[in-house]
Design an enzyme around this catalytic site. Structure first.
Site, PDB file in Angstrom:
ATOM      1  N   GLN A   1       0.842  -1.198   0.000  1.00 11.07           N
ATOM      2  CA  GLN A   1       0.000   0.000   0.000  1.00 11.07           C
ATOM      3  C   GLN A   1       0.878   1.249   0.000  1.00 11.07           C
ATOM      4  OE1 GLN A   1      -3.555  -0.357   2.847  1.00 11.07           O
ATOM      5  NE2 GLN A   1      -2.141  -1.865   3.673  1.00 11.07           N
ATOM      6  N   ASN A   2       2.176   1.031   0.225  1.00 15.21           N
ATOM      7  CA  ASN A   2       3.086   2.160   0.394  1.00 15.21           C
ATOM      8  C   ASN A   2       3.480   2.749  -0.955  1.00 15.21           C
ATOM      9  OD1 ASN A   2       2.896   1.552   3.097  1.00 15.21           O
ATOM     10  ND2 ASN A   2       4.797   0.371   3.146  1.00 15.21           N
TER      11      ASN A   2
ATOM     12  N   ASP B   1       6.270   4.723  -1.112  1.00 13.45           N
ATOM     13  CA  ASP B   1       7.632   5.237  -0.881  1.00 13.45           C
ATOM     14  C   ASP B   1       8.715   4.514  -1.681  1.00 13.45           C
ATOM     15  OD1 ASP B   1       7.431   3.659   2.416  1.00 13.45           O
ATOM     16  OD2 ASP B   1       8.070   2.767   0.521  1.00 13.45           O
TER      17      ASP B   1
ATOM     18  N   HIS C   1      -1.047   1.541  -4.545  1.00  9.93           N
ATOM     19  CA  HIS C   1      -1.410   2.965  -4.464  1.00  9.93           C
ATOM     20  C   HIS C   1      -0.443   3.869  -5.211  1.00  9.93           C
ATOM     21  CE1 HIS C   1      -3.676   1.788  -0.543  1.00  9.93           C
ATOM     22  NE2 HIS C   1      -4.386   1.526  -1.630  1.00  9.93           N
TER      23      HIS C   1
ATOM     24  N   SER D   1      -3.033  -0.925   9.349  1.00 10.35           N
ATOM     25  CA  SER D   1      -4.158  -0.848  10.281  1.00 10.35           C
ATOM     26  C   SER D   1      -5.367  -1.586   9.703  1.00 10.35           C
ATOM     27  CB  SER D   1      -4.528   0.620  10.541  1.00 10.35           C
ATOM     28  OG  SER D   1      -4.791   1.271   9.296  1.00 10.35           O
TER      29      SER D   1
ATOM     30  N   PRO E   1       2.810  -4.219  15.903  1.00 14.42           N
ATOM     31  CA  PRO E   1       2.974  -4.026  17.351  1.00 14.42           C
ATOM     32  C   PRO E   1       1.663  -3.667  18.062  1.00 14.42           C
ATOM     33  CG  PRO E   1       3.967  -2.200  16.142  1.00 14.42           C
ATOM     34  CD  PRO E   1       3.521  -3.196  15.137  1.00 14.42           C
ATOM     35  N   GLU E   2       0.687  -3.196  17.271  1.00 11.03           N
ATOM     36  CA  GLU E   2      -0.605  -2.785  17.850  1.00 11.03           C
ATOM     37  C   GLU E   2      -1.743  -3.612  17.256  1.00 11.03           C
ATOM     38  OE1 GLU E   2       1.403   0.265  19.796  1.00 11.03           O
ATOM     39  OE2 GLU E   2      -0.741  -0.191  19.975  1.00 11.03           O
TER      40      GLU E   2
HETATM   41  C1  BV8 Z   1     -11.629   3.433  -3.935  1.00  2.78           C
HETATM   42  C2  BV8 Z   1      -1.766   7.021  -1.607  1.00  2.78           C
HETATM   43  C3  BV8 Z   1     -13.517   3.522  -5.243  1.00  2.78           C
HETATM   44  C4  BV8 Z   1      -1.953   8.485  -1.328  1.00  2.78           C
HETATM   45  C5  BV8 Z   1      -3.480   5.939  -0.235  1.00  2.78           C
HETATM   46  C6  BV8 Z   1     -15.739   7.476   0.314  1.00  2.78           C
HETATM   47  C7  BV8 Z   1     -15.488   7.808  -1.015  1.00  2.78           C
HETATM   48  C8  BV8 Z   1     -14.677   7.042  -1.818  1.00  2.78           C
HETATM   49  C9  BV8 Z   1     -14.064   5.923  -1.298  1.00  2.78           C
HETATM   50  C10 BV8 Z   1     -14.292   5.633   0.028  1.00  2.78           C
HETATM   51  C11 BV8 Z   1     -15.127   6.378   0.837  1.00  2.78           C
HETATM   52  N1  BV8 Z   1     -15.165   5.803   2.083  1.00  2.78           N
HETATM   53  C12 BV8 Z   1     -14.350   4.727   2.087  1.00  2.78           C
HETATM   54  C13 BV8 Z   1     -13.836   4.622   0.854  1.00  2.78           C
HETATM   55  C14 BV8 Z   1     -12.902   3.670   0.410  1.00  2.78           C
HETATM   56  C15 BV8 Z   1     -11.535   4.340   0.593  1.00  2.78           C
HETATM   57  C16 BV8 Z   1     -11.074   3.993   1.979  1.00  2.78           C
HETATM   58  O1  BV8 Z   1     -10.666   2.872   2.195  1.00  2.78           O
HETATM   59  N2  BV8 Z   1     -11.167   4.965   2.914  1.00  2.78           N
HETATM   60  C17 BV8 Z   1     -10.753   4.694   4.283  1.00  2.78           C
HETATM   61  C18 BV8 Z   1     -10.128   5.952   4.890  1.00  2.78           C
HETATM   62  C19 BV8 Z   1     -11.981   4.252   5.062  1.00  2.78           C
HETATM   63  N3  BV8 Z   1     -10.686   3.785  -0.420  1.00  2.78           N
HETATM   64  C20 BV8 Z   1     -10.470   4.480  -1.540  1.00  2.78           C
HETATM   65  O2  BV8 Z   1     -10.857   5.595  -1.752  1.00  2.78           O
HETATM   66  C21 BV8 Z   1      -9.681   3.704  -2.583  1.00  2.78           C
HETATM   67  N4  BV8 Z   1     -10.355   3.813  -3.827  1.00  2.78           N
HETATM   68  O3  BV8 Z   1     -12.268   2.918  -3.060  1.00  2.78           O
HETATM   69  O4  BV8 Z   1     -12.125   3.743  -5.135  1.00  2.78           O
HETATM   70  C22 BV8 Z   1     -13.859   3.651  -6.640  1.00  2.78           C
HETATM   71  C23 BV8 Z   1     -14.482   2.577  -7.239  1.00  2.78           C
HETATM   72  C24 BV8 Z   1     -14.848   2.701  -8.546  1.00  2.78           C
HETATM   73  C25 BV8 Z   1     -14.582   3.891  -9.248  1.00  2.78           C
HETATM   74  C26 BV8 Z   1     -13.932   4.952  -8.622  1.00  2.78           C
HETATM   75  C27 BV8 Z   1     -13.567   4.833  -7.296  1.00  2.78           C
HETATM   76  C28 BV8 Z   1      -8.291   4.308  -2.734  1.00  2.78           C
HETATM   77  C29 BV8 Z   1      -7.521   4.132  -1.457  1.00  2.78           C
HETATM   78  C30 BV8 Z   1      -6.081   4.555  -1.677  1.00  2.78           C
HETATM   79  C31 BV8 Z   1      -5.821   5.855  -0.972  1.00  2.78           C
HETATM   80  N5  BV8 Z   1      -4.397   6.209  -1.116  1.00  2.78           N
HETATM   81  N6  BV8 Z   1      -2.177   6.241  -0.435  1.00  2.78           N
HETATM   82  C32 BV8 Z   1      -0.956   9.004  -0.325  1.00  2.78           C
HETATM   83  O5  BV8 Z   1      -0.135   8.224   0.215  1.00  2.78           O
HETATM   84  O6  BV8 Z   1      -0.989  10.229  -0.103  1.00  2.78           O
HETATM   85  S1  BV8 Z   1      -3.918   5.133   1.177  1.00  2.78           S
HETATM   86  C33 BV8 Z   1      -2.764   5.576   2.360  1.00  2.78           C
HETATM   87  O7  BV8 Z   1      -3.373   5.389   3.623  1.00  2.78           O
HETATM   88  C34 BV8 Z   1      -1.587   4.679   2.390  1.00  2.78           C
HETATM   89  O8  BV8 Z   1      -1.154   4.306   1.130  1.00  2.78           O
HETATM   90  C35 BV8 Z   1      -2.050   3.514   3.197  1.00  2.78           C
HETATM   91  O9  BV8 Z   1      -2.572   2.517   2.382  1.00  2.78           O
HETATM   92  C36 BV8 Z   1      -3.187   4.080   3.984  1.00  2.78           C
HETATM   93  C37 BV8 Z   1      -2.840   4.044   5.447  1.00  2.78           C
HETATM   94  O10 BV8 Z   1      -3.016   2.685   5.826  1.00  2.78           O
HETATM   95  P1  BV8 Z   1      -1.837   1.857   6.491  1.00  2.78           P
HETATM   96  O11 BV8 Z   1      -0.824   1.533   5.460  1.00  2.78           O
HETATM   97  O12 BV8 Z   1      -2.487   0.736   7.181  1.00  2.78           O
HETATM   98  O13 BV8 Z   1      -1.165   2.841   7.493  1.00  2.78           O
HETATM   99  P2  BV8 Z   1      -1.698   3.279   8.924  1.00  2.78           P
HETATM  100  O14 BV8 Z   1      -0.886   4.447   9.349  1.00  2.78           O
HETATM  101  O15 BV8 Z   1      -3.180   3.343   8.882  1.00  2.78           O
HETATM  102  O16 BV8 Z   1      -1.330   2.037   9.857  1.00  2.78           O
HETATM  103  C38 BV8 Z   1       0.043   1.752  10.112  1.00  2.78           C
HETATM  104  C39 BV8 Z   1       0.065   0.454  10.876  1.00  2.78           C
HETATM  105  O17 BV8 Z   1       1.418   0.096  11.077  1.00  2.78           O
HETATM  106  C40 BV8 Z   1      -0.577   0.545  12.250  1.00  2.78           C
HETATM  107  O18 BV8 Z   1      -1.421  -0.567  12.428  1.00  2.78           O
HETATM  108  C41 BV8 Z   1       0.618   0.468  13.213  1.00  2.78           C
HETATM  109  O19 BV8 Z   1       0.279  -0.211  14.396  1.00  2.78           O
HETATM  110  C42 BV8 Z   1       1.597  -0.327  12.410  1.00  2.78           C
HETATM  111  N7  BV8 Z   1       3.004  -0.089  12.727  1.00  2.78           N
HETATM  112  C43 BV8 Z   1       3.574   1.038  13.234  1.00  2.78           C
HETATM  113  N8  BV8 Z   1       4.912   0.855  13.350  1.00  2.78           N
HETATM  114  C44 BV8 Z   1       5.184  -0.401  12.878  1.00  2.78           C
HETATM  115  C45 BV8 Z   1       3.974  -1.000  12.484  1.00  2.78           C
HETATM  116  N9  BV8 Z   1       3.900  -2.239  11.981  1.00  2.78           N
HETATM  117  C46 BV8 Z   1       5.066  -2.924  11.862  1.00  2.78           C
HETATM  118  N10 BV8 Z   1       6.264  -2.419  12.215  1.00  2.78           N
HETATM  119  C47 BV8 Z   1       6.352  -1.174  12.724  1.00  2.78           C
HETATM  120  N11 BV8 Z   1       7.560  -0.673  13.068  1.00  2.78           N
END
Ligand code: BV8
Length: 241
Positions: free
Chosen positions: A101-102, A104, A119, A190, A212-213
């Site tokens: 999903q990253n 970077d 992404h 997450s 870790p969480e």
């Molecule tokens: C889609 C690029 C539909 C950009 C990213 C309303 C309108 C439209 C869509 C939606 C909507 N409501 C919901 C949706 C669906 C939406 C969605 O999922 N929303 C969420 C917020 C609910 N999804 C979309 O919009 C997707 N597209 O649905 O299109 C469609 C269908 C047909 C036609 C047209 C459209 C697109 C989603 C992609 C968004 N872009 N990134 C940018 O980076 O700026 S997502 C972005 O956030 C990241 O790429 C990443 O994927 C996401 C964050 O998630 P995580 O990677 O899990 O990161 P997070 O910080 O949350 O968690 C980190 C975890 O790591 C934690 O659990 C932590 O405990 C852990 N951690 C911490 N340290 C460590 C560790 N683990 C291991 N080791 C460590 N050291």
């Protein structure tokens, strides 16, 4: 389940899918989105800025947010987790597929082949509107953001924004990897963002969470390893009996 059990699952798995999220890069120094609510990006909510509407409404603001993140990513390096994954792939060609999903590029910089970037990439740009001959005819004019000198078409980060479709071929390949795997390692996510998080639930084989969480995917996992990517992955992927 213990680490030893999951090490046995890795040893016995012929096809492994690894789904990574922002936590995979945390130990490289890249803030996660969760941290963003408290950390470096506390003043920005990614969901508010990582959208086409936000960009069209205030291109300079969104462009500068990505420029700051791009600058940060350029200064960091893959961590021991990225390195362990790439080394495993080199020792076992074709046995482990990275779906990330990253944006970077750290898996790719660590040497992982065939990474599926759901992404997109923060390191590349593309045209906001379909490019016209004038956009191609000469380099864009520098600016925040750069734009076509003739028609004003803007450059934008080549990432998938909220509300945008994921790249169809990449998502199809990721779904195929999930459906074909006998083990999926879900590292540092997450599990909040879809459709990426859905891949973890679609895994044909056992699904193991490394985090870790607690995460939204823990309930669907056959095992949850509470730890970090840079600690757990070298232990899981070292080939030792
Ligand atoms: C889609 C690029 C539909 C950009 C990213 C309303 C309108 C439209 C869509 C939606 C909507 N409501 C919901 C949706 C669906 C939406 C969605 O999922 N929303 C969420 C917020 C609910 N999804 C979309 O919009 C997707 N597209 O649905 O299109 C469609 C269908 C047909 C036609 C047209 C459209 C697109 C989603 C992609 C968004 N872009 N990134 C940018 O980076 O700026 S997502 C972005 O956030 C990241 O790429 C990443 O994927 C996401 C964050 O998630 P995580 O990677 O899990 O990161 P997070 O910080 O949350 O968690 C980190 C975890 O790591 C934690 O659990 C932590 O405990 C852990 N951690 C911490 N340290 C460590 C560790 N683990 C291991 N080791 C460590 N050291």
């Amino acid at each position: 389940m213990t680490l030893a059990t999951v090490r046995g699952w890795v040893r016995d798995a012929s096809r492994i899918a690894l789904l990574s999220g922002a936590g995979m890069s945390a130990e490289s120094g890249v803030p996660t989105f969760r941290d963003a609510q408290t950390g470096l990006w506390a003043r920005f909510r990614p969901e508010d800025l990582a959208t086409e509407d936000a960009f069209r409404a205030n291109p300079a603001n969104v462009w500068d947010w990505y420029a700051m993140r791009r600058e940060m990513v350029a200064k960091v390096a893959p961590n021991a987790g990225h390195a362990a994954v790439a080394a495993f792939q080199q020792r076992h060609p074709g046995r482990l597929t990275v779906v990330t999903q990253n944006v970077d590029g750290l898996h790719q910089r660590a040497g992982s082949p065939g990474v599926l970037p759901l992404h997109g990439s923060i390191l590349e740009d593309k045209w906001l509107d379909a490019p016209r001959p004038c956009c191609i005819a000469q380099p864009p004019v520098e600016g925040h953001p750069p734009r076509c000198a003739v028609c004003g078409n803007l450059r934008r980060p080549a990432v998938v924004w909220f509300g945008e479709m994921l790249p169809v071929a990449v998502l199809a390949a990721a779904e195929a990897a999930a459906h074909a795997c006998d083990l999926m390692l879900v590292v540092g996510t997450s599990g909040v963002v879809h459709p990426a998080a859905g891949l973890a639930r679609a895994a044909a084989g056992r699904m193991v969470v490394l985090n870790p969480e607690p995460s939204d995917l823990d309930d669907a996992a056959q095992a949850v390893l509470r730890g970090t990517a840079a600690t757990l992955l070298p232990q899981l992927l070292d080939d030792n009996p």
